[in-house]
Design a protein around this motif. Structure first.
Motif, PDB file in Angstrom:
ATOM      1  N   HIS A 109     -14.486   8.264  31.141  1.00 13.65           N
ATOM      2  CA  HIS A 109     -15.371   8.003  32.356  1.00 13.65           C
ATOM      3  C   HIS A 109     -16.632   8.878  32.334  1.00 13.65           C
ATOM      4  CE1 HIS A 109     -13.978  11.769  34.554  1.00 13.65           C
ATOM      5  NE2 HIS A 109     -13.264  11.571  33.575  1.00 13.65           N
ATOM      6  N   ASP A 149      -9.010  10.351  27.852  1.00 13.68           N
ATOM      7  CA  ASP A 149      -8.792  10.119  29.420  1.00 13.68           C
ATOM      8  C   ASP A 149      -8.137   8.795  29.362  1.00 13.68           C
ATOM      9  OD1 ASP A 149      -9.225  12.715  30.828  1.00 13.68           O
ATOM     10  OD2 ASP A 149     -11.142  11.900  31.366  1.00 13.68           O
ATOM     11  N   ASP A 180     -11.245  20.002  31.472  1.00 10.88           N
ATOM     12  CA  ASP A 180      -9.913  20.044  31.321  1.00 10.88           C
ATOM     13  C   ASP A 180      -9.384  19.620  29.926  1.00 10.88           C
ATOM     14  OD1 ASP A 180     -10.905  17.584  31.741  1.00 10.88           O
ATOM     15  OD2 ASP A 180      -8.964  16.864  32.465  1.00 10.88           O
ATOM     16  N   HIS A 181     -10.473  19.209  29.058  1.00  2.00           N
ATOM     17  CA  HIS A 181      -9.981  19.232  27.629  1.00  2.00           C
ATOM     18  C   HIS A 181     -11.101  19.975  26.708  1.00  2.00           C
ATOM     19  CE1 HIS A 181      -8.090  15.846  29.173  1.00  2.00           C
ATOM     20  NE2 HIS A 181      -8.988  15.299  29.848  1.00  2.00           N
ATOM     21  N   GLU A 190     -15.545  17.096  29.713  1.00  3.35           N
ATOM     22  CA  GLU A 190     -15.150  17.673  30.861  1.00  3.35           C
ATOM     23  C   GLU A 190     -14.310  18.660  30.671  1.00  3.35           C
ATOM     24  OE1 GLU A 190     -13.471  14.663  33.652  1.00  3.35           O
ATOM     25  OE2 GLU A 190     -13.709  16.086  35.376  1.00  3.35           O
TER      26      GLU A 190
HETATM   27 FE1  FEO Z   1     -12.296  13.366  32.468  1.00  2.00          FE
HETATM   28 FE2  FEO Z   1      -9.379  14.707  31.814  1.00  2.00          FE
HETATM   29  O1  FEO Z   1     -11.141  14.422  31.862  1.00  2.00           O
END
Ligand code: FEO
Length: 392
Positions: free
Chosen positions: A144, A163, A81-82, A79
């Protein structure tokens, strides 16, 4: 923000996003968030664990100034954001290998167009030596997304969990120092992100139980230097019994449904059931999600609009169905003017929930004495069901 040491030769890098108020155009972030990356300097090789949201790229690149090399860029989760800053880090450190699970490799190619020859995939349990430090990769699917993994740094007994065990709080604290505040934020995070995958998360918790974990360093929120309490909390949220709580998400247009909600609330309390009300016109949807972590019963309360449930009630029902809470009972109450298919419509939206549906109570116009008595019977049934489950 400068990089900060968390242990010998191990540094927090990343960004505090004080201003962000929404994630995925869906999830409220009342306290902002952080994107945590970590730098581990071994005696022979250096690893960077995850990156930051693309909006914070410059902060990470500034923190990496003066770093002589990166041998391995560990990507726990695709994802953005990482992972979103991986391409920019690779521009600065073109010899770095992106270390990821095989599934993550495919997703990172799809999402970020990282060249295939830049990757080194790792199997579940595989290790990479940095010299005096050893990274062990543990596949933890569906925490997730399907590709997720965590890293256990053997010599320092630190779990880099991405996460998993994260929380959305922007604060200058590097380590958790207000456990109550972090408990609430971590529970909100679990409710919104992890709850749909409770079964898989339970398996991943079992997988980690033999590791001696001194510290958990997640990719959102603060670092747990006393991790036992958050691991216990996750066990409860994932596999503990639901609590003696009825959650009432409600919306009312002209007051009739609100009269019913207030009556049911009072009656449930008389029957020993704890109640949480959420006015869907104004509620923080994250608070509702948190309540669903523990609730044994959900009662959707809605007027009839254009022959069906109010759209806000439909939204809450769709959300509950998507989050798959462990509630055991569900009912529907509300009012209508001249007819409609509110119950049928809502009943068609809860296919994911393993609930016993209790007799709905719908009334025409303002609730009559008979309608209020029906609500009392519903409250009595909920109280009795909770007792039979050993919850009350
Ligand atoms: Fe599932 Fe913080 O990205």
């Amino acid at each position: 923000m400068h990089k900060r040491q968390i242990d010998s030769k191990i540094y927090w890098l990343g960004a505090l996003d004080w201003d962000r108020r929404l994630f995925d155009s869906l999830i409220p972030l009342p306290d902002g968030t952080t994107y945590n990356a970590y730098l581990i300097e071994g005696s022979e090789r250096i690893a960077l664990l995850d990156t930051v949201d693309p909006s914070m790229t410059d902060q990470l690149l500034t923190q990496l100034e003066g770093v002589s090399k990166i041998d391995f860029l560990i990507s726990h989760h695709a994802e953005q954001d990482h992972s979103g800053t991986i391409p920019r880090v690779l521009e600065q450190f073109p010899d770095a290998k992106v270390v990821a699970s095989p599934k993550a490799k495919g997703m990172l190619i799809d999402l970020l167009r990282i060249p295939e020859n830049q990757f080194r995939t790792v199997a579940d349990g595989e290790t990479i030596s940095l010299g005096d430090k050893t990274l062990k990769f543990i596949h933890t699917p569906w925490v997730h997304w399907p590709e997720t993994m965590v890293t256990y740094l053997e010599e320092n007994r630190i779990l880099f969990s991405c996460d998993f065990y994260g929380s959305h709080i922007a604060t200058s604290d590097l380590f958790v120092c207000d456990e109550g505040r972090v408990y609430e934020a971590a529970k909100r995070y679990f409710a919104e992100i992890m709850m749909p995958f409770r079964g898989m998360i339970e398996k991943n918790i079992e997988k980690l139980q033999d590791y001696d974990i001194r510290m958990i360093a997640p990719s959102h929120g603060q670092i747990y230097d006393r991790p036992a309490w958050i691991m216990d909390a996750y066990r409860d949220w994932v596999s503990g019994a639901p609590h003696n709580i009825a959650v009432l998400p409600f919306v009312s247009m002209h007051g009739s449904t609100r009269i019913m909600v207030d009556h049911l609330e009072s009656s449930l309390i008389k029957h020993g059931v704890r109640v949480e009300l959420f006015n869907l016109a104004v509620t923080d949807i994250g608070k509702l999600a948190m309540a669903l972590v523990d609730a044994a019963t959900i009662v959707v309360c809605t007027p009839t609009v254009l022959a069906g449930p109010h759209p806000l009630a439909a939204y809450a029902t769709i959300l509950a169905n998507a989050l798959r809470p462990k509630a055991k009972f569900l009912s529907i109450i509300g009012s209508y003017g001249w007819g409609g298919k509110t119950v049928e419509t809502l009943a068609g939206m809860i296919s994911n929930l393993k609930v016993e549906v209790l007799e709905p109570v719908l009334c025409k116009g303002v609730p009559s004495d008979a309608d209020l008595e029906a609500l009392d019977r519903l409250a009595a049934t909920i109280g009795q069901k909770h007792k039979e489950e050993g919850l009350a």
